[in-house]
Design a protein around this motif. Structure first.
Motif, PDB file in Angstrom:
ATOM      1  N   SER A 233      32.211  51.027  13.591  1.00  0.00           N
ATOM      2  CA  SER A 233      31.427  52.137  13.046  1.00  0.00           C
ATOM      3  C   SER A 233      32.051  52.692  11.773  1.00  0.00           C
ATOM      4  CB  SER A 233      31.297  53.246  14.091  1.00  0.00           C
ATOM      5  OG  SER A 233      30.673  54.392  13.551  1.00  0.00           O
TER       6      SER A 233
ATOM      7  N   SER B   5      13.999  51.106  13.909  1.00  0.00           N
ATOM      8  CA  SER B   5      13.993  52.554  14.131  1.00  0.00           C
ATOM      9  C   SER B   5      12.902  52.973  15.114  1.00  0.00           C
ATOM     10  CB  SER B   5      13.812  53.291  12.806  1.00  0.00           C
ATOM     11  OG  SER B   5      12.632  52.880  12.155  1.00  0.00           O
TER      12      SER B   5
ATOM     13  N   ASP C 180      18.649  55.324  14.191  1.00  0.00           N
ATOM     14  CA  ASP C 180      20.060  55.679  14.062  1.00  0.00           C
ATOM     15  C   ASP C 180      20.278  57.076  13.470  1.00  0.00           C
ATOM     16  OD1 ASP C 180      19.447  55.249  11.422  1.00  0.00           O
ATOM     17  OD2 ASP C 180      20.591  53.400  11.234  1.00  0.00           O
ATOM     18  N   THR C 181      19.197  57.788  13.178  1.00  0.00           N
ATOM     19  CA  THR C 181      19.325  59.178  12.734  1.00  0.00           C
ATOM     20  C   THR C 181      18.943  60.154  13.848  1.00  0.00           C
ATOM     21  OG1 THR C 181      17.065  59.244  11.861  1.00  0.00           O
ATOM     22  CG2 THR C 181      18.809  58.540  10.361  1.00  0.00           C
TER      23      THR C 181
ATOM     24  N   GLY D 255      20.371  57.664  18.987  1.00  0.00           N
ATOM     25  CA  GLY D 255      20.678  56.594  18.046  1.00  0.00           C
ATOM     26  C   GLY D 255      21.893  56.878  17.194  1.00  0.00           C
ATOM     27  N   SER D 256      22.056  58.134  16.751  1.00  0.00           N
ATOM     28  CA  SER D 256      23.213  58.470  15.920  1.00  0.00           C
ATOM     29  C   SER D 256      24.503  58.396  16.723  1.00  0.00           C
ATOM     30  CB  SER D 256      23.045  59.872  15.324  1.00  0.00           C
ATOM     31  OG  SER D 256      22.995  60.854  16.346  1.00  0.00           O
TER      32      SER D 256
ATOM     33  N   ALA E 208      25.230  54.722  17.049  1.00  0.00           N
ATOM     34  CA  ALA E 208      25.680  54.243  15.739  1.00  0.00           C
ATOM     35  C   ALA E 208      27.122  54.662  15.476  1.00  0.00           C
ATOM     36  CB  ALA E 208      24.766  54.785  14.648  1.00  0.00           C
TER      37      ALA E 208
ATOM     38  N   TYR F 163      25.973  50.552  14.828  1.00  0.00           N
ATOM     39  CA  TYR F 163      24.571  50.127  14.821  1.00  0.00           C
ATOM     40  C   TYR F 163      23.822  50.692  13.622  1.00  0.00           C
ATOM     41  CZ  TYR F 163      19.590  50.504  16.020  1.00  0.00           C
ATOM     42  OH  TYR F 163      18.220  50.488  15.983  1.00  0.00           O
ATOM     43  N   ARG F 164      22.980  49.869  13.004  1.00  0.00           N
ATOM     44  CA  ARG F 164      22.106  50.295  11.918  1.00  0.00           C
ATOM     45  C   ARG F 164      20.689  49.816  12.215  1.00  0.00           C
ATOM     46  NH1 ARG F 164      25.991  52.749  11.347  1.00  0.00           N
ATOM     47  NH2 ARG F 164      27.252  53.111   9.472  1.00  0.00           N
ATOM     48  N   ALA F 165      19.723  50.715  12.072  1.00  0.00           N
ATOM     49  CA  ALA F 165      18.328  50.372  12.350  1.00  0.00           C
ATOM     50  C   ALA F 165      17.707  49.564  11.212  1.00  0.00           C
ATOM     51  CB  ALA F 165      17.508  51.640  12.600  1.00  0.00           C
TER      52      ALA F 165
END
Length: 282
Positions: A202, A228, A233-234, A238-239, A242, A247-249
């Motif tokens: 991360s 997403s 990830d926001t 998800g955040s 991440a 992790y990135r969407a």
């Protein structure tokens, strides 16, 4: 609880537990082998612990002082470098624990015996100080890397996360001591090392994102996919994921390559040690 809170609390919990384990090994050895000199041994042991904490605090002051010297883009560059350094140090620490951790208890007790036999109390002092300073210094660098990887720093939340990590470490250590026969330390190290590897990934991805944002590195492509709709990830969940895994969407090609190479390298470096894995302590 925010993703940043979870990252900080986890790092403090894990590193504090490891430091407590080192101190407990030395304290227990003194209680069984120092005899009439146990009081003297404990004095130098706790003095070493205090010195180790002081050394870690000094490192924190140095890092903060260096950070204050930079402004604008230079500050961004420094923070990117610290986040990347923290990621590499976490990876190095996990590899070291796999290769050396299983003999940590015997090595500490052997060094303590040398100090006791030779009446070298400064040796015991140094042993405790270096062990605690190592864990404390790692914690300082990891935490700065975490804080530098975000756009905002909430002091109250950070302090609360640190306090939570310390409380968890003390409670967890006590519980493990009570249930030592049923819950070996190898389980603790094995599980937390997986999370540490995710945290390092991360931090590496966050440093890369900021470098791409500043135009220092090319993303090599537009986002190759968008998940997403499944896990943003926001968002809250998800955040957090991440922050603990990288992790990135909507990843571009460069982050995908770096992320893949990181896990390939980690697997390659850890694989030999797993063949002869044993409990680091008991």
């Amino acid at each position: 609880m925010t993703a940043r809170f979870g990252q900080i609390a986890f790092v403090v919990w894990r590193e504090s537990t490891e430091a407590l384990l080192v101190v407990a090994i030395l304290h227990g050895w003194l209680a069984h082998h120092a005899g009439a000199r146990v009081a003297t041994g404990r004095y130098f042991l706790w003095a070493g612990v205090a010195a180790g904490i002081g050394g870690a605090a000094f490192l924190a002051a140095v890092i903060l002082s260096l950070a204050n010297l930079f402004e604008g883009d230079r500050e961004d560059y420094f923070q990117i470098a610290m986040a990347g350094l923290a990621a590499l140090l976490i990876l190095q620490m996990v590899i070291w624990m796999h290769r050396q951790g299983r003999g940590m208890r015997k090595e500490l007790e052997r060094d303590a015996e040398r100090a006791l036999t030779g009446g070298n109390w400064l040796g015991l002092f140094s042993l405790a100080a270096l062990a605690v300073m190592r864990e404390g210094s790692e914690t300082v660098i990891f935490l700065y890397g975490i804080l530098a990887s975000g756009s905002e720093t909430h002091r109250t939340e950070s302090i609360a996360a640190v306090a939570t990590g310390f409380a968890f470490a003390a409670t967890f250590y006590w519980l493990i001591q009570v249930a030592a026969r049923r819950f070996p330390w190898s389980v603790f190290f094995g599980v937390t090392e997986v999370f540490l590897l995710g945290l390092a990934a991360s931090l590496l991805m966050t440093a890369l994102d900021r470098a791409i944002g500043l135009g220092l590195i090319s993303p090599l492509s537009e986002p190759l996919w968008d998940t997403s709709w499944l896990l943003d990830d926001t968002g809250r969940l998800g955040s957090f994921i991440a922050a603990m895994t990288g992790y990135r969407a909507r990843p571009e090609l460069m982050p995908i390559l770096v992320y893949s190479l990181y896990w390939i390298a980690a697997a390659a470096l850890l694989r030999p040690a797993r063949q002869g894995a044993a409990e680091p302590t008991s």
